[in-house]
Write a protein that holds these residues in place. Structure first.
Motif, PDB file in Angstrom:
ATOM      1  N   LYS A  13       0.817  -1.220   0.000  1.00  0.00           N
ATOM      2  CA  LYS A  13       0.000   0.000   0.000  1.00  0.00           C
ATOM      3  C   LYS A  13       0.851   1.271   0.000  1.00  0.00           C
ATOM      4  O   LYS A  13       0.374   2.352  -0.346  1.00  0.00           O
ATOM      5  CB  LYS A  13      -0.951   0.005   1.197  1.00  0.00           C
ATOM      6  N   LYS A  16       4.081   3.534  -4.754  1.00  0.00           N
ATOM      7  CA  LYS A  16       3.418   4.466  -5.660  1.00  0.00           C
ATOM      8  C   LYS A  16       2.652   3.718  -6.750  1.00  0.00           C
ATOM      9  O   LYS A  16       3.114   2.713  -7.292  1.00  0.00           O
ATOM     10  CB  LYS A  16       4.467   5.382  -6.306  1.00  0.00           C
ATOM     11  N   SER A  17       1.471   4.200  -7.075  1.00  0.00           N
ATOM     12  CA  SER A  17       0.654   3.587  -8.121  1.00  0.00           C
ATOM     13  C   SER A  17       1.367   3.647  -9.470  1.00  0.00           C
ATOM     14  O   SER A  17       2.059   4.613  -9.790  1.00  0.00           O
ATOM     15  CB  SER A  17      -0.701   4.294  -8.231  1.00  0.00           C
ATOM     16  N   GLU A  18       1.202   2.582 -10.249  1.00  0.00           N
ATOM     17  CA  GLU A  18       1.741   2.471 -11.607  1.00  0.00           C
ATOM     18  C   GLU A  18       3.232   2.801 -11.663  1.00  0.00           C
ATOM     19  O   GLU A  18       3.693   3.538 -12.536  1.00  0.00           O
ATOM     20  CB  GLU A  18       0.937   3.349 -12.568  1.00  0.00           C
ATOM     21  N   SER A  19       3.994   2.206 -10.743  1.00  0.00           N
ATOM     22  CA  SER A  19       5.437   2.454 -10.677  1.00  0.00           C
ATOM     23  C   SER A  19       6.278   1.205 -10.896  1.00  0.00           C
ATOM     24  O   SER A  19       7.503   1.286 -10.967  1.00  0.00           O
ATOM     25  CB  SER A  19       5.791   3.051  -9.308  1.00  0.00           C
ATOM     26  N   GLU A  73      -3.786  -5.104  -5.006  1.00  0.00           N
ATOM     27  CA  GLU A  73      -2.668  -4.169  -4.862  1.00  0.00           C
ATOM     28  C   GLU A  73      -1.709  -4.260  -6.044  1.00  0.00           C
ATOM     29  O   GLU A  73      -1.133  -3.247  -6.471  1.00  0.00           O
ATOM     30  CB  GLU A  73      -1.918  -4.433  -3.559  1.00  0.00           C
ATOM     31  N   LYS A  75      -2.537  -4.836  -9.117  1.00  0.00           N
ATOM     32  CA  LYS A  75      -3.172  -4.052 -10.176  1.00  0.00           C
ATOM     33  C   LYS A  75      -2.855  -2.562 -10.013  1.00  0.00           C
ATOM     34  O   LYS A  75      -2.550  -1.860 -10.978  1.00  0.00           O
ATOM     35  CB  LYS A  75      -4.693  -4.275 -10.132  1.00  0.00           C
ATOM     36  N   ARG A  76      -2.874  -2.096  -8.788  1.00  0.00           N
ATOM     37  CA  ARG A  76      -2.639  -0.662  -8.534  1.00  0.00           C
ATOM     38  C   ARG A  76      -1.186  -0.275  -8.805  1.00  0.00           C
ATOM     39  O   ARG A  76      -0.918   0.760  -9.429  1.00  0.00           O
ATOM     40  CB  ARG A  76      -3.007  -0.323  -7.091  1.00  0.00           C
ATOM     41  N   VAL A  77      -0.219  -1.080  -8.343  1.00  0.00           N
ATOM     42  CA  VAL A  77       1.182  -0.647  -8.410  1.00  0.00           C
ATOM     43  C   VAL A  77       1.824  -0.911  -9.763  1.00  0.00           C
ATOM     44  O   VAL A  77       2.800  -0.240 -10.127  1.00  0.00           O
ATOM     45  CB  VAL A  77       2.023  -1.303  -7.293  1.00  0.00           C
ATOM     46  N   LYS A  79       2.486  -0.791 -13.737  1.00  0.00           N
ATOM     47  CA  LYS A  79       2.214   0.078 -14.871  1.00  0.00           C
ATOM     48  C   LYS A  79       1.250  -0.618 -15.829  1.00  0.00           C
ATOM     49  O   LYS A  79       1.160  -1.846 -15.840  1.00  0.00           O
ATOM     50  CB  LYS A  79       3.514   0.392 -15.613  1.00  0.00           C
ATOM     51  N   LYS A 139      -1.046  -6.632 -17.196  1.00  0.00           N
ATOM     52  CA  LYS A 139      -2.078  -5.748 -16.665  1.00  0.00           C
ATOM     53  C   LYS A 139      -2.693  -4.881 -17.766  1.00  0.00           C
ATOM     54  O   LYS A 139      -1.995  -4.118 -18.443  1.00  0.00           O
ATOM     55  CB  LYS A 139      -1.497  -4.836 -15.583  1.00  0.00           C
TER      56      LYS A 139
END
Length: 243
Positions: A13, A16-19, A73, A75-77, A79, A139
């Protein structure tokens, strides 16, 4: 290089998202309780047999819920177009694919790691287990980075982890550096970021250093976290000083 000692779901959590370019990981297979009730000589042959190690003994509902949160999670992180490659028992493949689909992962294929020198067990009762599965997802797209330099097959062969890679401590399901290095080079570009939320003894971390990738690793066990740190420190030292 970031190594964290803690629960993977909590620590992810903070990312950073999409990193992340690649999640390459080897989570619990949810086989501990199953295997502990079966006739096997693994426990006698290995003091750290995973069936009695304590970290793979969730019941099926708890394990499924954990994997749901893991894919959420992930999916969020990741790219868009990022890759997730997860090692898993063949009897769990269908479950993992269904969970992944809920979170926008495109299933590419299931492959095999074939161990050329598998550990014999109950040889007079059944087949020797020489294979483990890996499952490959992208993804939100149908293709991602794939640095193919020839005929890339859906299986990879190697010996089990050599003793030299266990000198700082042995994890019961430790993968060889060769295997993780192969997938990192195939599925990311140099300078990309690799995440292993179930880091274990740090094999993915070592492979990331050797292939010049950035790395984030998370490990719940303090014992294996310390092993990971020692292994990473050693490989950095060898890289810098050529020893």
């Amino acid at each position: 290089m970031i190594l964290q000692n803690g629960d993977c779901l909590s620590e992810m959590k903070k990312i950073k998202s999409e990193s992340i370019d690649l999640i390459l990981t080897d989570p619990p297979y949810n086989l501990g309780l199953f295997m502990s009730k079966r006739q096997t000589n693994l426990k006698k042959m290995r003091d750290n047999f995973f069936g009695s190690a304590g970290w793979d003994d969730l019941d099926t509902e708890e394990w499924t819920e954990m994997m749901e949160h893991f894919f959420e999670e992930s999916k969020r992180v990741l790219k868009i177009g990022g890759t997730l490659l997860i090692f898993m028992s063949v009897i769990k493949v269908e479950t993992i694919i269904k969970i992944a689909a809920k979170y926008g992962f495109y299933y590419k294929t299931t492959g095999i790691w074939h161990k050329t020198n598998p550990m014999p067990r109950n040889m007079n009762l059944h087949f020797v287990n020489s294979n483990e599965c890996w499952i490959y997802f992208i993804k939100d797209k149908k293709t991602g980075v794939f640095n193919n330099v020839g005929l890339e097959l859906d299986y990879i062969e190697s010996s089990v982890t050599p003793k030299a890679e266990k000198r700082h401590g042995a994890h019961p399901t430790q993968k060889p550096v060769f295997i993780m290095k192969h997938f990192i080079e195939l599925l990311t570009n140099e300078g990309g970021t690799v995440l292993d939320p179930f880091m274990g003894s740090g094999t993915t971390a070592v492979a990331s250093v050797l292939t010049h990738r950035k790395f984030i690793g998370i490990e719940l066990s303090e014992e294996y976290y310390e092993v990971s740190k020692k292994r990473v420190e050693e490989v950095y030292e060898k890289t810098l000083f050529g020893s």
